[in-house]
Design an enzyme around this catalytic site. Sequence first.
Site, mmCIF file in Angstrom:
data_model
loop_
_atom_site.group_PDB
_atom_site.id
_atom_site.type_symbol
_atom_site.label_atom_id
_atom_site.label_comp_id
_atom_site.label_asym_id
_atom_site.label_seq_id
_atom_site.Cartn_x
_atom_site.Cartn_y
_atom_site.Cartn_z
ATOM 1 N N ASP A 165 -12.036 -79.996 -73.288
ATOM 2 C CA ASP A 165 -10.784 -80.205 -74.003
ATOM 3 C C ASP A 165 -11.180 -81.382 -75.077
ATOM 4 O O ASP A 165 -10.449 -82.525 -75.034
ATOM 5 C CB ASP A 165 -9.821 -80.692 -72.976
ATOM 6 C CG ASP A 165 -9.657 -79.618 -72.019
ATOM 7 O OD1 ASP A 165 -10.386 -79.591 -71.364
ATOM 8 O OD2 ASP A 165 -8.567 -79.233 -71.912
ATOM 9 N N ASP A 194 -11.455 -75.325 -74.456
ATOM 10 C CA ASP A 194 -10.644 -75.960 -75.390
ATOM 11 C C ASP A 194 -11.397 -76.964 -76.362
ATOM 12 O O ASP A 194 -11.721 -78.034 -75.933
ATOM 13 C CB ASP A 194 -9.439 -76.895 -74.656
ATOM 14 C CG ASP A 194 -8.416 -76.187 -74.018
ATOM 15 O OD1 ASP A 194 -8.493 -74.814 -74.301
ATOM 16 O OD2 ASP A 194 -7.466 -76.593 -73.800
ATOM 17 N N TYR A 197 -8.838 -77.291 -81.053
ATOM 18 C CA TYR A 197 -7.486 -77.384 -81.090
ATOM 19 C C TYR A 197 -6.716 -77.007 -82.380
ATOM 20 O O TYR A 197 -5.931 -77.640 -82.835
ATOM 21 C CB TYR A 197 -6.968 -78.695 -80.603
ATOM 22 C CG TYR A 197 -7.158 -78.988 -79.058
ATOM 23 C CD1 TYR A 197 -8.348 -79.368 -78.370
ATOM 24 C CD2 TYR A 197 -6.105 -78.952 -78.435
ATOM 25 C CE1 TYR A 197 -8.699 -79.467 -77.366
ATOM 26 C CE2 TYR A 197 -6.283 -79.110 -77.090
ATOM 27 C CZ TYR A 197 -7.618 -79.170 -76.436
ATOM 28 O OH TYR A 197 -7.684 -79.445 -75.219
ATOM 29 N N ASN A 231 -7.342 -72.161 -72.815
ATOM 30 C CA ASN A 231 -6.450 -71.479 -73.552
ATOM 31 C C ASN A 231 -6.367 -71.775 -75.271
ATOM 32 O O ASN A 231 -5.599 -70.893 -75.908
ATOM 33 C CB ASN A 231 -4.995 -72.028 -73.121
ATOM 34 C CG ASN A 231 -4.919 -73.440 -73.100
ATOM 35 O OD1 ASN A 231 -5.770 -74.219 -72.253
ATOM 36 N ND2 ASN A 231 -3.764 -74.038 -73.350
ATOM 37 N N HIS A 232 -6.766 -72.807 -75.510
ATOM 38 C CA HIS A 232 -6.901 -73.177 -77.129
ATOM 39 C C HIS A 232 -7.773 -72.133 -77.849
ATOM 40 O O HIS A 232 -7.875 -72.334 -79.010
ATOM 41 C CB HIS A 232 -6.912 -74.524 -77.267
ATOM 42 C CG HIS A 232 -5.718 -75.553 -77.122
ATOM 43 N ND1 HIS A 232 -4.692 -75.670 -77.991
ATOM 44 C CD2 HIS A 232 -5.397 -75.997 -76.034
ATOM 45 C CE1 HIS A 232 -3.780 -76.367 -77.593
ATOM 46 N NE2 HIS A 232 -4.304 -76.754 -76.129
ATOM 47 N N HIS A 316 -11.776 -72.712 -67.124
ATOM 48 C CA HIS A 316 -10.906 -73.873 -67.810
ATOM 49 C C HIS A 316 -9.897 -74.424 -67.031
ATOM 50 O O HIS A 316 -9.777 -75.484 -67.089
ATOM 51 C CB HIS A 316 -10.394 -73.298 -69.116
ATOM 52 C CG HIS A 316 -9.743 -74.130 -69.846
ATOM 53 N ND1 HIS A 316 -10.153 -75.329 -70.447
ATOM 54 C CD2 HIS A 316 -8.288 -74.411 -70.053
ATOM 55 C CE1 HIS A 316 -9.242 -76.101 -71.095
ATOM 56 N NE2 HIS A 316 -8.039 -75.506 -70.996
ATOM 57 N N HIS A 325 1.094 -82.225 -64.842
ATOM 58 C CA HIS A 325 0.946 -81.444 -65.986
ATOM 59 C C HIS A 325 -0.106 -80.437 -65.346
ATOM 60 O O HIS A 325 -1.110 -80.566 -64.483
ATOM 61 C CB HIS A 325 0.091 -82.180 -66.978
ATOM 62 C CG HIS A 325 0.377 -81.636 -68.203
ATOM 63 N ND1 HIS A 325 1.665 -81.630 -68.765
ATOM 64 C CD2 HIS A 325 -0.433 -81.135 -69.304
ATOM 65 C CE1 HIS A 325 1.476 -80.847 -70.030
ATOM 66 N NE2 HIS A 325 0.410 -80.653 -70.210
ATOM 67 N N HIS A 326 0.402 -79.007 -65.678
ATOM 68 C CA HIS A 326 -0.528 -77.826 -65.218
ATOM 69 C C HIS A 326 -0.557 -77.708 -63.668
ATOM 70 O O HIS A 326 -1.432 -77.099 -63.146
ATOM 71 C CB HIS A 326 -1.926 -77.884 -66.139
ATOM 72 C CG HIS A 326 -1.828 -77.881 -67.255
ATOM 73 N ND1 HIS A 326 -1.044 -77.127 -68.246
ATOM 74 C CD2 HIS A 326 -2.625 -78.512 -68.286
ATOM 75 C CE1 HIS A 326 -1.356 -77.465 -69.620
ATOM 76 N NE2 HIS A 326 -2.064 -78.206 -69.510
ATOM 77 N N HIS A 353 -8.487 -78.455 -68.901
ATOM 78 C CA HIS A 353 -7.129 -78.027 -69.093
ATOM 79 C C HIS A 353 -6.448 -79.150 -68.936
ATOM 80 O O HIS A 353 -5.674 -79.623 -69.803
ATOM 81 C CB HIS A 353 -7.003 -77.055 -68.054
ATOM 82 C CG HIS A 353 -5.824 -76.310 -68.564
ATOM 83 N ND1 HIS A 353 -5.336 -75.820 -69.913
ATOM 84 C CD2 HIS A 353 -4.609 -75.730 -67.895
ATOM 85 C CE1 HIS A 353 -4.209 -75.190 -69.675
ATOM 86 N NE2 HIS A 353 -3.618 -75.035 -68.728
ATOM 87 N N VAL A 354 -6.592 -80.096 -67.913
ATOM 88 C CA VAL A 354 -5.807 -81.041 -67.606
ATOM 89 C C VAL A 354 -6.422 -82.310 -68.201
ATOM 90 O O VAL A 354 -7.638 -82.674 -68.104
ATOM 91 C CB VAL A 354 -5.797 -81.493 -66.048
ATOM 92 C CG1 VAL A 354 -4.845 -82.667 -65.770
ATOM 93 C CG2 VAL A 354 -5.040 -80.328 -65.310
ATOM 94 N N HIS A 355 -5.908 -83.023 -69.050
ATOM 95 C CA HIS A 355 -6.428 -84.132 -69.831
ATOM 96 C C HIS A 355 -6.420 -85.620 -69.145
ATOM 97 O O HIS A 355 -5.856 -86.325 -69.321
ATOM 98 C CB HIS A 355 -5.676 -84.266 -71.135
ATOM 99 C CG HIS A 355 -5.673 -83.052 -72.019
ATOM 100 N ND1 HIS A 355 -4.474 -82.837 -73.198
ATOM 101 C CD2 HIS A 355 -6.295 -81.941 -72.067
ATOM 102 C CE1 HIS A 355 -4.696 -81.519 -73.649
ATOM 103 N NE2 HIS A 355 -5.642 -81.133 -72.797
HETATM 104 FE FE LIG Z 1 -6.273 -76.233 -71.929
#
Ligand SMILES: [Fe+2]
Length: 465
Positions: A165, A194, A197, A231-232, A316, A325-326, A353-355
Amino acid sequence: MGVRWDSALFLVLVLVVSFAEMSNGGRTSTFVRNDDLSLDMPLDSDVFKVPPGYNAPQQVHITQGDYEANSVIVSWVTPDEPGPRTLLYWAENSELKNRADGVVVKYKYFNYTSGYIHHCTIKDLEFDTKYYYDVGTGKATRQFWFITPPKSGPDVPYTFGLIGDLGQTHDSNRTLTHYELNPIKGQTLLFVGDLSYADDYPFHDNVRWDTWGRFIERNAAYQPWIWTAGNHELDFAPQFGEPIPFKPYLHRYHVPYTASGSTSPLWYSIKRASAYIIVMSSYSAFGKYTPQYKWLEQELPKVNRTETPWLIVLMHCPMYNSYAHHYMEGETMRVMYEAWFVEYKVDVVFAGHVHAYERSERVSNIAYNVVNGLCTPIGDQSAPIYITIGDGGNLEGLVTEMTEPQPSYSAFREASFGHGLLDIKNRTRAYFSWHRNQDGYAVEADTVLLINRYWSSLEESKATT
Ligand SMILES: [Fe+2]
């Protein structure tokens, strides 16, 4: 009366705290930060500089080019015209320059037209050798180098970096700089999805795919980055006429998927040194009978742990995540594949995925059969450790909200940007460390000594280095 109520309240509080501690398997770091957004670096930033000269190759990056690590795919973009499809390469101690041929692709995305994207596979390389390569012509020729890994073997030490990410903010730049300057040198980067972006910009402004390519070149032209799609990378936008998922990503980032019998570049595997790396796609069909399912079903029994003891899976979306989140987004993937990961004794699963950062205990949650109610993760020494490393530093910022109390499967969690290193020592031991960007380059904010699941049933907590 008041005193007694206070005492009772105190007793209740003590009990609640004790219970929370008892049910709390891991540690939530005390290092708390604001979830303020990180800004993208401006287009005129030095890190995005276009190399000088007419049609100079830019966005140079390499990845492993085959299953066995005897090949390297070199990719670059020429902005003005296709230019030569070939590159020159030579071993450090050799006078003989060789030529490798490649392909050039191009794509349109909404109102954007890409440059000429080159992919050139250099084959039949020697193991453990430094090679130089030239891309471009005349005054715009650019030279880079890479070092091939040692031949696969059970006790070959090798160090992988972990970033996810990433994006292209000031924090992204800090993460990459910390990875580059870490005294433990990563030899190949495992990227858990990711990338640029670009899709956070209006109409998924693909110029941001180009700037990202120029940003990472300083590292990715010299060591392979092993790609996982996030996903990005979907860039699915039928609302403005772009209904083909993964279009920019698949044009720009080629991987050696056919070498492992995969039918899609979104899932594949490679061998490298003492590691067997399986890349999965969280955003492609993975239910029973799908191509990805069928491929993995064939793939896992193929892994020879005598040759490559370390079985690593990249995806991911994490299967174990205790951030708000997520939360539970990886549950469908977990239901499908966790039992296989336990059966085949995967050592570690890395996700993004999870930042934020999180490391799990060795747990599994595979006993549930709809009617028996057994749906709580339990300690399982055949299970992988799950590490979320989606903390590269993109413009969406950190996620700081966590589920409370910390579930027992979560060993350590902290919302900071950083990178990881997996330092494989031999067939039984590998050392994982997580490095946050606020610390000095050598500081380890979290560490775990991994004991190989195939070669030792010893628990990590009982091991000594
Ligand atoms: Fe993601």
